[in-house]
Each structure stands twice: as structure tokens, then as C-alpha cells.
Design a protein around this motif. Structure first.
Motif, PDB file in Angstrom:
ATOM      1  N   LEU A   1       7.063   1.226 -11.597  1.00 32.95           N
ATOM      2  CA  LEU A   1       6.267   0.003 -11.662  1.00 32.95           C
ATOM      3  C   LEU A   1       6.187  -0.675 -10.305  1.00 32.95           C
ATOM      4  CD1 LEU A   1       4.723  -1.967 -13.501  1.00 32.95           C
ATOM      5  CD2 LEU A   1       6.885  -3.162 -13.831  1.00 32.95           C
ATOM      6  N   ALA A   2       7.298  -0.660  -9.568  1.00 32.08           N
ATOM      7  CA  ALA A   2       7.282  -1.225  -8.215  1.00 32.08           C
ATOM      8  C   ALA A   2       6.325  -0.429  -7.329  1.00 32.08           C
ATOM      9  CB  ALA A   2       8.690  -1.223  -7.630  1.00 32.08           C
ATOM     10  N   LEU A   3       6.344   0.892  -7.457  1.00 31.40           N
ATOM     11  CA  LEU A   3       5.400   1.714  -6.687  1.00 31.40           C
ATOM     12  C   LEU A   3       3.963   1.456  -7.114  1.00 31.40           C
ATOM     13  CD1 LEU A   3       7.225   5.145  -6.456  1.00 31.40           C
ATOM     14  CD2 LEU A   3       6.768   3.544  -4.598  1.00 31.40           C
TER      15      LEU A   3
ATOM     16  N   ALA B   1      -1.465  -0.838  -6.255  1.00 36.42           N
ATOM     17  CA  ALA B   1      -2.527  -1.798  -6.552  1.00 36.42           C
ATOM     18  C   ALA B   1      -2.995  -2.505  -5.282  1.00 36.42           C
ATOM     19  CB  ALA B   1      -2.049  -2.816  -7.580  1.00 36.42           C
ATOM     20  N   VAL B   2      -2.057  -2.873  -4.428  1.00 30.72           N
ATOM     21  CA  VAL B   2      -2.419  -3.527  -3.160  1.00 30.72           C
ATOM     22  C   VAL B   2      -3.199  -2.562  -2.277  1.00 30.72           C
ATOM     23  CG1 VAL B   2      -1.464  -4.518  -1.046  1.00 30.72           C
ATOM     24  CG2 VAL B   2      -0.507  -5.154  -3.256  1.00 30.72           C
ATOM     25  N   VAL B   3      -2.744  -1.308  -2.200  1.00 28.41           N
ATOM     26  CA  VAL B   3      -3.452  -0.304  -1.390  1.00 28.41           C
ATOM     27  C   VAL B   3      -4.840  -0.057  -1.958  1.00 28.41           C
ATOM     28  CG1 VAL B   3      -3.424   2.131  -0.710  1.00 28.41           C
ATOM     29  CG2 VAL B   3      -1.346   0.770  -0.550  1.00 28.41           C
ATOM     30  N   TRP B   4      -4.961  -0.038  -3.289  1.00 26.25           N
ATOM     31  CA  TRP B   4      -6.266   0.182  -3.910  1.00 26.25           C
ATOM     32  C   TRP B   4      -7.232  -0.948  -3.585  1.00 26.25           C
ATOM     33  CZ3 TRP B   4      -8.515  -2.435  -8.242  1.00 26.25           C
ATOM     34  CH2 TRP B   4      -9.705  -1.846  -8.690  1.00 26.25           C
ATOM     35  N   ILE B   5      -6.752  -2.179  -3.639  1.00 27.85           N
ATOM     36  CA  ILE B   5      -7.616  -3.320  -3.323  1.00 27.85           C
ATOM     37  C   ILE B   5      -8.062  -3.265  -1.868  1.00 27.85           C
ATOM     38  CG2 ILE B   5      -7.635  -5.832  -3.051  1.00 27.85           C
ATOM     39  CD1 ILE B   5      -5.862  -5.940  -5.577  1.00 27.85           C
TER      40      ILE B   5
ATOM     41  N   ARG C   1       3.097   7.722 -16.900  1.00 24.56           N
ATOM     42  CA  ARG C   1       3.390   9.149 -16.799  1.00 24.56           C
ATOM     43  C   ARG C   1       4.893   9.414 -16.817  1.00 24.56           C
ATOM     44  NH1 ARG C   1      -0.888  10.903 -12.128  1.00 24.56           N
ATOM     45  NH2 ARG C   1      -2.757  10.587 -13.385  1.00 24.56           N
ATOM     46  N   VAL C   2       5.664   8.552 -16.177  1.00 21.52           N
ATOM     47  CA  VAL C   2       7.119   8.729 -16.149  1.00 21.52           C
ATOM     48  C   VAL C   2       7.698   8.572 -17.549  1.00 21.52           C
ATOM     49  CG1 VAL C   2       9.264   7.682 -15.341  1.00 21.52           C
ATOM     50  CG2 VAL C   2       7.432   8.107 -13.739  1.00 21.52           C
TER      51      VAL C   2
ATOM     52  N   ASP D   1      -3.636   6.735  -8.735  1.00 20.58           N
ATOM     53  CA  ASP D   1      -2.601   7.603  -9.290  1.00 20.58           C
ATOM     54  C   ASP D   1      -1.238   6.911  -9.291  1.00 20.58           C
ATOM     55  OD1 ASP D   1      -4.337   9.660  -9.851  1.00 20.58           O
ATOM     56  OD2 ASP D   1      -3.989  10.683  -7.931  1.00 20.58           O
ATOM     57  N   LEU D   2      -0.959   6.127  -8.260  1.00 21.69           N
ATOM     58  CA  LEU D   2       0.297   5.375  -8.226  1.00 21.69           C
ATOM     59  C   LEU D   2       0.335   4.301  -9.314  1.00 21.69           C
ATOM     60  CD1 LEU D   2       1.058   4.787  -4.445  1.00 21.69           C
ATOM     61  CD2 LEU D   2       2.393   6.111  -6.060  1.00 21.69           C
TER      62      LEU D   2
END
Length: 73
Positions: A20-22, A27-31, A62-63, A55-56
Motif C-alpha cells: 500500500l505504501a508503494l 499514485a504520485v508518479v502516475w499523477i 495482487r499481494v 501497476d504499483l
């Protein structure tokens, strides 16, 4: 109740919290990647980076599913 495997869920929960932390980083990278690709559509690497970030974001689910599937009833 065939798919109910609470032990797999409980074992996978700490790993899902880490995932969840990843996913928050994803989410920040996607934005950021979406904003850059909208500003400059010729940056194809930003689109690939945004896809990796998606994917992140899906990683915690998935985990948990992986751990639930590994534990037999």
C-alpha cells in the motif's frame, strides 16, 4: 465459502500494508507522469512510467490474492 481463506489474508496483511505504501508512491508518479504526458505528448517514456505506476497502484490487491491462493483450505 470455498474461497474463504482467512489465514492467507492474515499472513498477507503485513505485506499488503507495505505494498500500500508503494501504491501511494505509484499514485504520485502516475499523477506526475499523466501531467507531463498531457503537456508534452511526445514524451513516450512518461506514458510508460504512468503505466508502471498503475501497476504499483494495483499491487496490494495482487499481494493479498497471492497469499490467499497459496493457503489451502
Amino acid at each position: 465459502m470455498e474461497d474463504c481463506r482467512p489465514l492467507g489474508f492474515l499472513i498477507g496483511l503485513p505485506f499488503a500494508v507495505l505494498a500500500l505504501a508503494l501504491s501511494l508512491v505509484g499514485a504520485v508518479v502516475w499523477i506526475l507522469g499523466s501531467a507531463v504526458s498531457c503537456i508534452c505528448p511526445c514524451c513516450i517514456c512518461c506514458a510508460a512510467l504512468a503505466n508502471l505506476a498503475v501497476d504499483l497502484i494495483k499491487l496490494p490487491v495482487r499481494v493479498i490474492n497471492c497469499f490467499i491462493e497459496q493457503i489451502p483450505c
